[in-house]
Design an enzyme around this catalytic site. Structure first.
Site, PDB file in Angstrom:
ATOM      1  N   SER A  86       0.863  -1.193   0.000  1.00  0.00           N
ATOM      2  CA  SER A  86       0.000   0.000   0.000  1.00  0.00           C
ATOM      3  C   SER A  86       0.895   1.239   0.000  1.00  0.00           C
ATOM      4  O   SER A  86       2.027   1.197   0.511  1.00  0.00           O
ATOM      5  CB  SER A  86      -0.858   0.014   1.272  1.00  0.00           C
ATOM      6  N   TYR A  88      -1.654  -0.298  10.257  1.00  0.00           N
ATOM      7  CA  TYR A  88      -1.730  -0.934   8.941  1.00  0.00           C
ATOM      8  C   TYR A  88      -0.540  -0.495   8.074  1.00  0.00           C
ATOM      9  O   TYR A  88       0.111  -1.321   7.429  1.00  0.00           O
ATOM     10  CB  TYR A  88      -3.056  -0.529   8.298  1.00  0.00           C
ATOM     11  N   LYS A 137       2.396  -2.709   6.254  1.00  0.00           N
ATOM     12  CA  LYS A 137       2.678  -2.716   4.812  1.00  0.00           C
ATOM     13  C   LYS A 137       4.138  -2.311   4.546  1.00  0.00           C
ATOM     14  O   LYS A 137       4.746  -2.773   3.579  1.00  0.00           O
ATOM     15  CB  LYS A 137       1.693  -1.799   4.076  1.00  0.00           C
TER      16      LYS A 137
HETATM   17  N1  LIG Z   1      -8.730  -0.966  -1.564  1.00  0.00           N
HETATM   18  C1  LIG Z   1      -7.724  -0.127  -1.314  1.00  0.00           C
HETATM   19  O1  LIG Z   1      -7.876   1.103  -1.322  1.00  0.00           O
HETATM   20  C2  LIG Z   1      -6.353  -0.671  -1.042  1.00  0.00           C
HETATM   21  C3  LIG Z   1      -5.278   0.221  -1.077  1.00  0.00           C
HETATM   22  C4  LIG Z   1      -3.979  -0.270  -0.832  1.00  0.00           C
HETATM   23  C5  LIG Z   1      -3.808  -1.600  -0.562  1.00  0.00           C
HETATM   24  N2  LIG Z   1      -4.870  -2.455  -0.520  1.00  0.00           N
HETATM   25  C6  LIG Z   1      -4.602  -3.863  -0.234  1.00  0.00           C
HETATM   26  O2  LIG Z   1      -5.194  -4.652  -1.250  1.00  0.00           O
HETATM   27  C7  LIG Z   1      -5.482  -5.943  -0.728  1.00  0.00           C
HETATM   28  C8  LIG Z   1      -6.891  -6.335  -1.121  1.00  0.00           C
HETATM   29  O3  LIG Z   1      -7.797  -5.380  -0.608  1.00  0.00           O
HETATM   30  P1  LIG Z   1      -9.212  -5.070  -1.277  1.00  0.00           P
HETATM   31  O4  LIG Z   1      -9.355  -3.604  -1.262  1.00  0.00           O
HETATM   32  O5  LIG Z   1      -9.393  -5.810  -2.549  1.00  0.00           O
HETATM   33  O6  LIG Z   1     -10.175  -5.654  -0.126  1.00  0.00           O
HETATM   34  P2  LIG Z   1     -11.625  -6.312  -0.171  1.00  0.00           P
HETATM   35  O7  LIG Z   1     -12.395  -5.906  -1.379  1.00  0.00           O
HETATM   36  O8  LIG Z   1     -12.209  -6.051   1.166  1.00  0.00           O
HETATM   37  O9  LIG Z   1     -11.300  -7.874  -0.319  1.00  0.00           O
HETATM   38  C9  LIG Z   1     -10.591  -8.546   0.668  1.00  0.00           C
HETATM   39  C10 LIG Z   1     -10.569 -10.025   0.342  1.00  0.00           C
HETATM   40  O10 LIG Z   1      -9.744 -10.683   1.286  1.00  0.00           O
HETATM   41  C11 LIG Z   1     -10.484 -11.699   1.959  1.00  0.00           C
HETATM   42  N3  LIG Z   1      -9.955 -11.796   3.320  1.00  0.00           N
HETATM   43  C12 LIG Z   1      -9.988 -10.853   4.291  1.00  0.00           C
HETATM   44  N4  LIG Z   1      -9.374 -11.306   5.388  1.00  0.00           N
HETATM   45  C13 LIG Z   1      -8.939 -12.561   5.093  1.00  0.00           C
HETATM   46  C14 LIG Z   1      -8.229 -13.556   5.815  1.00  0.00           C
HETATM   47  N5  LIG Z   1      -7.845 -13.367   7.089  1.00  0.00           N
HETATM   48  N6  LIG Z   1      -7.946 -14.730   5.198  1.00  0.00           N
HETATM   49  C15 LIG Z   1      -8.346 -14.943   3.925  1.00  0.00           C
HETATM   50  N7  LIG Z   1      -9.005 -14.041   3.187  1.00  0.00           N
HETATM   51  C16 LIG Z   1      -9.302 -12.868   3.775  1.00  0.00           C
HETATM   52  C17 LIG Z   1     -11.940 -11.251   1.834  1.00  0.00           C
HETATM   53  O11 LIG Z   1     -12.869 -12.332   1.909  1.00  0.00           O
HETATM   54  P3  LIG Z   1     -13.412 -12.916   3.312  1.00  0.00           P
HETATM   55  O12 LIG Z   1     -13.914 -11.753   4.093  1.00  0.00           O
HETATM   56  O13 LIG Z   1     -14.474 -13.916   2.939  1.00  0.00           O
HETATM   57  O14 LIG Z   1     -12.222 -13.583   3.937  1.00  0.00           O
HETATM   58  C18 LIG Z   1     -11.932 -10.680   0.422  1.00  0.00           C
HETATM   59  O15 LIG Z   1     -11.979 -11.714  -0.542  1.00  0.00           O
HETATM   60  C19 LIG Z   1      -5.234  -5.854   0.785  1.00  0.00           C
HETATM   61  O16 LIG Z   1      -3.965  -6.396   1.081  1.00  0.00           O
HETATM   62  C20 LIG Z   1      -5.221  -4.356   1.051  1.00  0.00           C
HETATM   63  O17 LIG Z   1      -4.426  -4.036   2.181  1.00  0.00           O
HETATM   64  C21 LIG Z   1      -6.133  -2.029  -0.759  1.00  0.00           C
END
Ligand SMILES: NC(=O)c1ccc[n+]([C@@H]2O[C@H](COP(=O)([O-])OP(=O)(O)OC[C@H]3O[C@@H](n4cnc5c(N)ncnc54)[C@H](OP(=O)(O)O)[C@@H]3O)[C@@H](O)[C@H]2O)c1
Length: 254
Positions: A146, A159, A163
């Site tokens: 991130s 967080y 990261k």
């Molecule tokens: N969206 C942003 O703005 C953003 C920015 C920078 C970085 N990121 C990073 O991108 C990655 C994905 O985020 P996203 O935005 O796509 O999130 P998201 O839409 O909330 O999706 C998260 C996914 O991870 C699964 N998950 C959560 N906790 C888990 C666990 N303990 N074990 C296995 N699966 C788990 C969730 O399903 P379940 O709940 O069913 O487990 C879901 O499939 C993360 O690492 C996040 O830190 C996101």
């Protein structure tokens, strides 16, 4: 580029929605077979059905499990090798953020959990993938970090620290696992997913105003970069963290 990942076996964690699901679609579109994992079985199966419906030739397998659980990680890795015959691509996408604001008031058990899922679990997946396939055959790993791991944000401090650790872990792994295994990271700014909706639900235009590109990210913006990083087009890139942030960090802000 079409089908340049043909026949490769891939594991994408946290892939029932958001960035992980888009990455799975990207890898499938380039010919890979993909195992997606997440905790809740039903949305995961729905995501798998959606991905199969895209009509790409690669297989899609869904396996529910918590990325924080060592046995579940091992099972996911074993299943990829059993189903696809290889584990060439590992995308450590699972990330959690249950702590906001003041570090002085942060619940240390919650902080420990953030580091366990965002950092220790990523290393655990790499260890399993190494033993099961990559040590003998090579491979490519991408860790989803991130911009909060590059620059402090105040609001999501614990967080961000996790990261930052994931980014350093990426560099250390690249050093230790070369030349056969490449390890890179991506660092997105706000991407429109459930994970980040609190950051833009008050108004997308206002949230996007500080970005030079004047929009928030889509999961596909991150997926396209990851597709490149795991492909042979990136064969001289390892230990890198690539920002995919609409230019946000170029402004000096976060
Ligand atoms: N969206 C942003 O703005 C953003 C920015 C920078 C970085 N990121 C990073 O991108 C990655 C994905 O985020 P996203 O935005 O796509 O999130 P998201 O839409 O909330 O999706 C998260 C996914 O991870 C699964 N998950 C959560 N906790 C888990 C666990 N303990 N074990 C296995 N699966 C788990 C969730 O399903 P379940 O709940 O069913 O487990 C879901 O499939 C993360 O690492 C996040 O830190 C996101």
């Amino acid at each position: 580029m079409s089908e340049d990942l043909k026949g490769k076996g891939a594991l994408v964690t946290g892939a029932s929605r958001g960035i992980g699901k888009a990455v799975a679609a990207e890898l499938l579109s380039r010919g890979a077979n993909v195992l997606i994992s997440a905790r809740k079985p039903e949305p995961l199966e729905e995501a798998a059905a959606e991905l199969r419906g895209l009509g790409h030739p690669g297989k899609v397998v869904a396996l529910a499990g918590n990325s924080g659980d060592a046995e579940s990680r091992a099972e996911q890795v074993r299943t990829v090798v059993a189903e696809f015959g290889s584990l060439d691509i590992l995308i450590n996408n699972t990330g959690i953020n249950p702590v906001y604001g003041s570090l002085m008031e942060a619940d240390l058990n919650a902080v420990r959990k953030i580091f366990d899922v965002n950092v220790v679990a990523a290393l655990g997946y790499v260890q399993e993938a190494y033993k099961a396939w990559m040590q003998a055959n090579g491979g490519a790993v991408v860790n989803v970090a991130s911009v909060a791991g590059i620059r402090s944000s105040g609001l999501i401090a614990a967080y961000g620290a996790s990261k930052a650790a994931l980014i350093r872990l990426t560099e250390e792994l690249a050093w230790q696992l070369g030349p056969a295994i490449r390890v890179n990271a991506v660092a997105p700014a706000v991407v429109k997913t459930k994970f980040a909706d609190a950051l833009y639900s008050a108004g997308e235009d206002a949230a996007a105003a500080p970005y030079p590109l004047k929009r928030l990210g889509n999961p596909e913006d991150v997926a396209a970069l990851i597709g490149f990083l795991v492909s042979d087009q990136a064969s001289w890139i390892t230990g890198e963290v690539v920002r995919v942030d609409g230019g946000l960090l170029a402004t000096g802000g976060i």
